[in-house]
Design a protein around this motif. Structure first.
Motif, short mmCIF file in Angstrom:
data_model
loop_
_atom_site.label_atom_id
_atom_site.label_comp_id
_atom_site.label_asym_id
_atom_site.label_seq_id
_atom_site.Cartn_x
_atom_site.Cartn_y
_atom_site.Cartn_z
N MET A 1 0.85 -1.17 0.00
CA MET A 1 0.00 0.00 0.00
C MET A 1 0.90 1.24 0.00
O MET A 1 1.91 1.28 0.69
CB MET A 1 -0.92 -0.01 1.23
N LYS A 2 0.50 2.23 -0.74
CA LYS A 2 1.31 3.45 -0.82
C LYS A 2 1.29 4.21 0.51
O LYS A 2 0.32 4.15 1.26
CB LYS A 2 0.75 4.34 -1.92
N ASN A 3 2.38 4.90 0.77
CA ASN A 3 2.49 5.68 2.00
C ASN A 3 1.42 6.76 2.07
O ASN A 3 0.90 7.06 3.14
CB ASN A 3 3.87 6.31 2.11
N GLN A 4 1.09 7.33 0.93
CA GLN A 4 0.06 8.36 0.88
C GLN A 4 -1.29 7.80 1.34
O GLN A 4 -2.00 8.42 2.12
CB GLN A 4 -0.04 8.83 -0.57
N THR A 5 -1.62 6.62 0.89
CA THR A 5 -2.88 5.98 1.27
C THR A 5 -2.89 5.66 2.76
O THR A 5 -3.89 5.88 3.44
CB THR A 5 -3.09 4.69 0.46
N LEU A 6 -1.79 5.15 3.28
CA LEU A 6 -1.71 4.86 4.71
C LEU A 6 -1.87 6.12 5.54
O LEU A 6 -2.54 6.12 6.58
CB LEU A 6 -0.38 4.18 5.05
N ILE A 8 -3.57 8.76 4.77
CA ILE A 8 -4.99 9.15 4.73
C ILE A 8 -5.81 8.26 5.65
O ILE A 8 -6.67 8.73 6.40
CB ILE A 8 -5.52 9.09 3.29
N ILE A 9 -5.55 6.95 5.63
CA ILE A 9 -6.31 6.01 6.46
C ILE A 9 -6.14 6.31 7.95
O ILE A 9 -7.03 6.06 8.75
CB ILE A 9 -5.90 4.55 6.13
N THR A 20 -3.05 1.69 10.38
CA THR A 20 -1.89 2.40 9.83
C THR A 20 -0.68 2.25 10.73
O THR A 20 0.44 2.06 10.26
CB THR A 20 -2.22 3.89 9.62
N SER A 88 -3.06 13.48 1.32
CA SER A 88 -3.25 13.10 -0.07
C SER A 88 -2.35 13.88 -1.01
O SER A 88 -2.06 13.45 -2.12
CB SER A 88 -4.71 13.28 -0.49
N ASP A 90 0.77 14.76 -0.14
CA ASP A 90 2.15 14.52 0.32
C ASP A 90 2.74 15.73 1.04
O ASP A 90 3.92 16.04 0.90
CB ASP A 90 3.07 14.16 -0.84
#
Length: 110
Positions: A1-6, A8-9, A20, A88, A90
């Motif tokens: 999973m991308k760091n950006q998505t983590l 946000i989660i 996360t 989202s 960065d």
């Protein structure tokens, strides 16, 4: 999973923050973006709990302003939205108001 998505989660409920956190701790490369937004999200959750307790106490003492204070209870949701948008994009910027209070406060995330 991308760091950006983590990142946000981390802002989506306490369960999202825990998910996360576990993924971050088990990751071989510790992303500064995820760490920063874990800090911010945890700070918002703590702020939300303190705000809720304060609103409940004031509403018990002065019931006539309870409905007005209920609107203030939406502030953590607004702050989480600001944080998720920053994640989202960065961006490592604190959420307005309380974000500076929680920068680099939670050493267990390092």
């Amino acid at each position: 999973m991308k760091n950006q998505t983590l990142a946000i989660i981390a802002y989506i409920t306490l369960i999202g923050w825990l998910y996360t956190y576990v993924r971050y701790r088990n990751s071989p490369d510790k992303s500064r973006l995820v760490q920063y937004h874990l800090n911010q999200a945890l700070g918002i959750f703590i702020f939300a709990a303190v705000l809720w307790i304060t609103i409940q106490i004031i509403s018990a003492i002065l019931p006539s302003i309870g409905s007005i204070l209920a609107v203030a209870g939406l502030l953590p949701l607004v702050l989480m939205t600001f944080g998720a948008v920053a994640a989202s994009k960065d961006i490592l910027s604190p959420v307005p108001g309380v974000g500076k209070l929680f920068e680099n406060r939670f050493n267990f995330l390092n």
